[in-house]
Design a protein around this motif. Structure first.
Motif, PDB file in Angstrom:
ATOM      1  N   UNK A 113      40.819   8.209 112.780  1.00  0.00           N
ATOM      2  CA  UNK A 113      41.737   7.620 111.804  1.00  0.00           C
ATOM      3  C   UNK A 113      42.170   6.231 112.232  1.00  0.00           C
ATOM      4  N   UNK A 114      42.383   6.073 113.542  1.00  0.00           N
ATOM      5  CA  UNK A 114      42.790   4.769 114.051  1.00  0.00           C
ATOM      6  C   UNK A 114      41.692   3.729 113.846  1.00  0.00           C
ATOM      7  N   UNK A 115      40.447   4.105 114.167  1.00  0.00           N
ATOM      8  CA  UNK A 115      39.322   3.180 114.010  1.00  0.00           C
ATOM      9  C   UNK A 115      39.115   2.801 112.539  1.00  0.00           C
ATOM     10  N   UNK A 116      39.370   3.767 111.658  1.00  0.00           N
ATOM     11  CA  UNK A 116      39.152   3.533 110.229  1.00  0.00           C
ATOM     12  C   UNK A 116      40.394   2.965 109.544  1.00  0.00           C
ATOM     13  N   UNK A 117      41.464   2.790 110.323  1.00  0.00           N
ATOM     14  CA  UNK A 117      42.725   2.269 109.787  1.00  0.00           C
ATOM     15  C   UNK A 117      43.197   3.124 108.617  1.00  0.00           C
ATOM     16  N   UNK A 118      43.230   4.444 108.870  1.00  0.00           N
ATOM     17  CA  UNK A 118      43.636   5.389 107.838  1.00  0.00           C
ATOM     18  C   UNK A 118      44.846   6.174 108.324  1.00  0.00           C
ATOM     19  N   UNK A 119      45.774   6.429 107.424  1.00  0.00           N
ATOM     20  CA  UNK A 119      47.001   7.136 107.802  1.00  0.00           C
ATOM     21  C   UNK A 119      46.871   8.646 107.661  1.00  0.00           C
ATOM     22  N   UNK A 120      45.865   9.122 106.925  1.00  0.00           N
ATOM     23  CA  UNK A 120      45.637  10.558 106.759  1.00  0.00           C
ATOM     24  C   UNK A 120      44.155  10.855 106.957  1.00  0.00           C
ATOM     25  N   UNK A 121      43.868  12.128 107.191  1.00  0.00           N
ATOM     26  CA  UNK A 121      42.461  12.516 107.366  1.00  0.00           C
ATOM     27  C   UNK A 121      41.664  12.301 106.082  1.00  0.00           C
ATOM     28  N   UNK A 122      42.312  12.497 104.942  1.00  0.00           N
ATOM     29  CA  UNK A 122      41.614  12.312 103.668  1.00  0.00           C
ATOM     30  C   UNK A 122      41.250  10.845 103.460  1.00  0.00           C
ATOM     31  N   UNK A 123      42.166   9.964 103.837  1.00  0.00           N
ATOM     32  CA  UNK A 123      41.865   8.535 103.734  1.00  0.00           C
ATOM     33  C   UNK A 123      40.755   8.156 104.709  1.00  0.00           C
TER      34      UNK A 123
END
Length: 285
Positions: free
Chosen positions: A263-273
Motif C-alpha cells: 500500500x505504501x509503494x502504491x500510495x494507497x490508503x486501503x487495500x482496495x485502492x
C-alpha cells in the motif's frame, strides 16, 4: 501432450523419489516409473545387483505393480515367486534380480494412477508401518508434484487459447487464476516449475491488460516484491488476512506487513485502492 522439458523434469522427479525411497526404508532395492501410453516404463533403479530389471514395462492389472495401480493402494508380497495373489508376467525381471519381498506403491493423482514405485529385498523382510509410512509419503510427494505440473500445463494452455477480447466474467476468472498461481508458486521449490508459473502469470497479465480502459493519467513505476504481489493478488479476491495467511503459509502479522508495504509503494490508503492501482500499473490482472 507433454513437452520434452516437462518429460525430463518428471523423469528427474522419479529418479529422486526412487533414491529417497531406498534411503527412507529398509529395502535395499528401489525402482519405478510413470505411465507412458498406458504402460509404466521403469526409468530409475537403485541398489540392484543385476541388470534384470532393465526394460521392465508394467501394464495395469498385471503383476504386483499393476494390481496396486488398479486398486489405487499399496500392495506387498513377502514371497513373490509363490504368490497366488498376482499374475507372474514379470517374473523374468523380478526373479532374475532375485527379489523375494516386494512392495508396490501407486502414484495416484486425482484418482488416477500415474505411475508406480517399488521397494524390494532379496530375502524375506518384515515390513510394518515404520517402513510403509515413509514409503507412502515418498509416493504421495511425487503425486503432489505431478498435480502441480498438470495444473501449470492446463493454465498455460488456457492462457494461450484465451481470446484477445475478454468479457467481465472471464476477467474475474483470469484474476482468480492469477491469485491461485501465485499461491501455488509460493509453495514450489523447483526452479523450473517456478519459471513456468512466471510465464503463465505474464500471459494472464497481458491478456487482462487488454481489457483495462485507457487513461490519460500517468501511471507511476512501482516495483512490488513477489510476496507483496502474492498477498495483494489474494486480497484482490476479497480474502481476509487470516485467509491469505492460511493460503500462503504465512503468519497473519506477516501478511499485514506485506499489505502495508504494498500500500505504501502504491500510495494507497486501503487495500482496495492498492488493488486498483496495482491493476492500473499492470501488476495484477
Amino acid at each position: 501432450m507433454t513437452s520434452p522439458i516437462a518429460a525430463e523434469t518428471e523423469a528427474d522427479l522419479v529418479a529422486n523419489a526412487v533414491r529417497e525411497l531406498a534411503r527412507r526404508t529398509r529395502f535395499p532395492v528401489a525402482f519405478g516409473g510413470l505411465v507412458e501410453e498406458g504402460v509404466v516404463s521403469v526409468t530409475s533403479i537403485v541398489g540392484a545387483r543385476t541388470r534384470s530389471l532393465d526394460g521392465l514395462r508394467v501394464r495395469p492389472e498385471r503383476g504386483l505393480g499393476g494390481r496396486a495401480m488398479m486398486e489405487l493402494r499399496p500392495r506387498m508380497t513377502s514371497d513373490y515367486g509363490s504368490s497366488r495373489q498376482i499374475t507372474h508376467d514379470y517374473d523374468v525381471f523380478v526373479l532374475g534380480e532375485g527379489l523375494r519381498t516386494l512392495l508396490a506403491l501407486p502414484i495416484v493423482v486425482q484418482g488416477r494412477s500415474r505411475g508406480v514405485l517399488y521397494a524390494g529385498a532379496w530375502d524375506h523382510a518384515q515390513v510394518g508401518g515404520v517402513t510403509t509410512a515413509p514409503a507412502m509419503q515418498v509416493a504421495q510427494s511425487v503425486a503432489d508434484e505431478l498435480r502441480i505440473r498438470d495444473e501449470v500445463q492446463r493454465r498455460l494452455r488456457a492462457a494461450t487459447e484465451t481470446p484477445p477480447t475478454v468479457a467481465a466474467p472471464q476477467r474475474e476468472e483470469l484474476r482468480e487464476s492469477f491469485a491461485e498461481l501465485r499461491s501455488i508458486a509460493a509453495a514450489v521449490e523447483d526452479v523450473g516449475v517456478r519459471a513456468r508459473l512466471a510465464q503463465v502469470e505474464r500471459r494472464l497479465l497481458t491478456l487482462a491488460g487488454e481489457t483495462v480502459p485507457p487513461t490519460t493519467a500517468p501511471v507511476p513505476v512501482v516495483h512490488l516484491s513477489p510476496r507483496e504481489t502474492d498477498v495483494l493478488a489474494c486480497a484482490a479476491l476479497g480474502a481476509t488476512n487470516a485467509e491469505i495467511a492460511a493460503q500462503l503459509g504465512l503468519r497473519e502479522g506477516t501478511v499485514k506487513a506485506y499489505l502495508g508495504t504494498a500500500m505504501s509503494k502504491l500510495d494507497a490508503s486501503t487495500r482496495h485502492a492498492a488493488v486498483t492501482k496495482a491493476r492500473r500499473a499492470g501488476l495484477l490482472p
